[in-house]
Design an enzyme around this catalytic site. Structure first.
Site, short mmCIF file in Angstrom:
data_model
loop_
_atom_site.label_atom_id
_atom_site.label_comp_id
_atom_site.label_asym_id
_atom_site.label_seq_id
_atom_site.Cartn_x
_atom_site.Cartn_y
_atom_site.Cartn_z
N HIS A 168 42.88 66.77 50.02
CA HIS A 168 43.99 67.56 49.46
C HIS A 168 44.06 68.87 50.23
CE1 HIS A 168 43.98 65.68 45.14
NE2 HIS A 168 45.05 65.29 45.80
N CYS A 264 41.19 73.37 42.10
CA CYS A 264 41.61 72.07 41.56
C CYS A 264 41.67 72.10 40.03
CB CYS A 264 40.64 70.97 41.94
SG CYS A 264 40.39 70.79 43.68
N ASN A 524 44.73 51.68 104.73
CA ASN A 524 44.22 51.59 106.09
C ASN A 524 43.03 50.63 106.14
OD1 ASN A 524 44.45 52.91 108.81
ND2 ASN A 524 42.35 53.56 108.38
N VAL A 680 36.13 38.71 94.09
CA VAL A 680 37.44 38.38 94.62
C VAL A 680 37.37 37.30 95.71
CG1 VAL A 680 37.52 40.25 96.31
CG2 VAL A 680 39.65 39.39 95.35
N1 ARG Z 1 38.72 63.25 41.68
C1 ARG Z 1 39.94 63.92 41.89
C2 ARG Z 1 40.77 63.17 42.90
O1 ARG Z 1 40.23 62.64 43.83
C3 ARG Z 1 39.72 65.32 42.38
C4 ARG Z 1 40.97 66.10 42.51
C5 ARG Z 1 40.77 67.44 43.05
N2 ARG Z 1 41.94 68.18 42.99
C6 ARG Z 1 42.44 68.93 43.96
N3 ARG Z 1 43.49 69.60 43.76
N4 ARG Z 1 41.91 68.93 45.18
O2 ARG Z 1 41.95 63.06 42.79
#
Ligand code: ARG
Length: 702
Positions: A168, A264, A524, A680
């Protein structure tokens, strides 16, 4: 407390690692402690509450990753683009997040089905509100970006993620207040890195090391001058402090097991709209058609691979699978790329594969005038070996003089427009060249399943071939050569001196004498060694009968050169009765034209060797014109030169003891090229034997 900033979080009541959808989850199934997760989550919650308001969404049983609210959607002002999860393991979160947004009066935008986009996990606003950084490559599809740009009316900058661990965007990229950027450059492809560098000045870019990256240092929540994250090195902390950021560390190790950390676990749900910025057209899309044995020949997967490898994305709009073994399939594919330049790059490769752009889309291919002799316009289309057609006056016109690595020149003559391949150096002011990739198509022979099998069977794609296999290929080649000779066709041989060293000269001489060869190309050396052998019985001083060096033999080839120089040419040496056998002798006697191209290492050279390489290339090209088959015998240099001048459709047989050379030369992607890994001299002797078998006994004179 900053009242205007609100975040959304989801308590970890049902959090666990239940499945694997990213590399961090591997080996961690049910290995996280709920108690510790709750404690860590509460700490983060507490830290954030000191600075902002935190809203909560009700956790749901069966959706353990719902804690990662960054993936709920992407908010800007009152608009939300709801996530469409790539993995079914998370798709069940969508309605819960949707409800949360709707209940609070947001306008919720939903992407078409099958178009994944994972919300603020993959889309991060520049903290100055100037544009949106959007990631693609793992979870979100590039094709989602135009929707986002439109719905949120913001410029989208697409960045391609390359490292699975940073699947991500928010795992490796964190825009900070004041236009700063904390990021891990190796997580992106070079094109994306360039985009980043163009938008963020060096003093604002804070590139982090891998050690910090794997601690999710970029997965940070930024609230004005505060940056909240899992863990960070002292050095980086100081670096951030130096530009005015206060780092707050709060351990989130339990969530790292699922591949997430501070950022996250949060979603900023108040993002002010800046009135000056508007949508751009970030992503370009085109529709191509492909026809043929798309599945069996692997054509469709080749096309898809090249799109993705180049940084684009695709959608198969239609696929009609040929039902019978012999019936071709056809496909319509939407190709997207983050920029015009990349689109052109992808398209030109697709054109090489034979992809068609619907003709109704375009009347004329784009032309630009040549403004200086020998120089093409920047964006000129580079040709391939395949027969090519271009759109002129709303019609497909075949390009003449097909060869690779040329420009397509359009010249107005008295008899009309001439469209042909021309080397850049030959372009002239007054002509025009084709630019871009639109309205260009290449025509490919349909590759059938049978042909492919034959190819695999007889031509050693991989590695050294067994003797029996060599014999089988030689049988086919002999058959072809016999046919070409009887039909008055043209076989051109390009040969290196190894032909002579390996004892192949008498066989090659015989092929010439018996009318199997209509042109000889070399340097050549082949001529010098052939003549040395004919006159002195040695090749580079080695006795060809006994295979041992003879006394003073290293001077032989210089004596030979000197002799021919005295005569004036090879032909004159034959005329004067000095040269009476061998490859060059047979060429002269049988009026088989030859071209010898000089090089920096040539001794002499022979008077016949063309030391002006541009002239030599022209001589080669002339001799190659109209050939049906080219035998490439142990010379990488001349064979590559020849290959570049030769259009698809001409059979090419490349023989070399070095598999790398064979692979390089026979890998033109065209079905007519054949590679044979063998000595060859041995190859030529087998070939002559095989031709003998095809000829009635009394015709054999040797
Ligand atoms: N286990 C989750 C996934 O793989 C983790 C998400 C993490 N979120 C983020 N915004 N990077 O989707």
């Amino acid at each position: 407390m900053t009242d205007s900033i609100r975040f959304l979080m989801c308590p970890p009541n049902h959090y666990d690692v239940d499945y694997v959808i990213n590399p961090w989850m591997e080996g961690n199934i049910h290995k996280s402690s709920r108690a510790r997760a709750v404690e860590q989550w509460q700490k983060l919650h507490h830290v954030l509450k000191e600075h902002t308001i935190v809203d909560l969404v009700e956790p749901q049983v069966g959706w353990p990753d719902m804690v990662f609210t960054a993936n709920a959607g992407l908010v800007l002002g009152n608009n939300v683009v709801l996530s469409r999860f790539l993995h079914k393991e998370r798709q069940g979160e969508e309605p819960h997040f949707k409800k949360w947004f709707e209940d609070r009066g947001y306008t919720v935008h939903e992407l078409p089905k099958e178009l994944p986009f994972e919300g603020a996990g993959d889309a991060l606003l520049d903290r100055e509100g100037r544009w949106l950084w959007a990631g693609y490559g793992f979870r979100s599809e590039l094709d989602s970006h135009p929707y986002i740009a439109k719905w949120l009316d913001i410029e989208v900058v697409s960045l391609r993620l390359m490292d699975e661990r940073f699947y991500h965007l928010d795992t490796c990229f964190c825009p900070l207040t004041g236009g700063y950027l904390l990021y891990y450059p190796p997580a992106f492809d070079s094109y994306s890195n360039r985009l980043i560098e163009m938008r963020v000045s060096p003093e604002k870019r804070i590139a982090i090391e891998e050690a910090d990256a794997v601690n999710f240092a970029c997965n940070a929540v930024n609230i004005n001058q505060v940056v909240v994250m899992n863990k960070i090195s002292e050095g980086l902390k100081e670096g951030l402090a130096a530009v005015g950021f206060e780092v707050v560390e709060t351990p989130l190790t339990e969530f790292l097991k699922a591949g997430g950390a501070a950022k996250c676990l949060t979603l900023r749900v108040t993002e002010p709209v800046s009135s000056e910025v508007h949508a751009n057209r970030p992503v370009e899309s085109r529709i191509i058609r492909m026809e043929g044995h798309l599945l069996d020949s692997g054509l469709i997967s080749k096309a898809i691979d090249l799109i993705v490898e180049a940084g684009g994305s695709f959608q198969i709009l239609k696929f009609d699978l040929g039902v019978q073994r012999q019936s071709p399939s056809s496909a319509e594919v939407k190709v997207s790329a983050p920029s015009h330049k990349l689109m052109e790059e992808i398209m030109s490769q697709l054109i090489d594969l034979g992809a068609l752009t619907p003709p109704q889309e375009l009347c004329d291919t784009k032309l630009e005038p040549i403004t200086a002799d020998g120089v093409a316009p920047d964006d000129f289309y580079v040709t391939t070996i395949y027969p090519t057609e271009v759109r002129i006056n709303c019609q497909w016109v075949k390009v003449q003089n097909q060869r690779m690595d040329a420009a397509i020149a359009v010249t107005q003559t008295e008899s009309g427009l001439v469209v042909r391949c021309k080397l850049v150096r030959d372009l002239k002011v007054g002509e025009q060249a084709i630019v871009g990739v639109e309205g260009i198509r290449t025509v490919h022979k349909k590759e059938s399943r049978e042909q492919r099998n034959k190819e695999e069977f007889s031509f050693m794609g991989a590695g050294v071939s067994s003797e029996r296999r060599v014999e089988l290929v030689v049988e086919q080649i002999a058959w072809e050569m016999r046919k070409i000779r009887d039909q008055g066709g043209k076989v051109v041989v390009t040969a290196g001196p190894v032909v002579i060293h390996t004892g192949g000269s008498k066989h090659l001489a015989r092929l010439i004498r018996e009318g199997y060869v209509q042109g000889l190309l070399g340097g050549n050396a082949i001529a010098v060694h052939d003549i040395e052998q004919s006159l002195m019985g040695t090749s580079l001083g080695v006795d060809m009968q006994r295979g041992v060096p003879v006394q003073g033999g290293h001077r032989h080839h210089l004596k030979v050169i000197n002799l021919i120089r005295r005569c004036g040419s090879i032909a004159k040496a034959v005329e004067q009765g000095l040269l009476t056998q061998g490859v060059m002798y047979e060429c002269v006697r049988n009026h088989v034209p030859f071209a010898l191209a000089g090089s920096i290492r040539d001794d002499g050279p022979l008077p016949d060797t063309q030391m002006d390489l541009i002239k030599a290339q022209a001589e080669y090209a002339q001799l190659l014109e109209g050939s049906d088959m080219i035998l490439m015998l142990s010379t990488m240099l001349h064979s590559i030169g020849v290959g570049n001048m030769t259009p698809a459709g001409v059979k090419m047989v490349c023989v070399d003891i070095n598999p790398a050379v064979v692979t390089k030369l026979s890998d033109r992607g065209s079905i007519e090229s054949v590679g044979v890994v063998t000595d060859v001299g041995l190859f030529l002797s087998l070939l002559v034997q095989q031709l003998d078998k095809l000829t009635s006994p009394y015709q054999n004179s040797m």
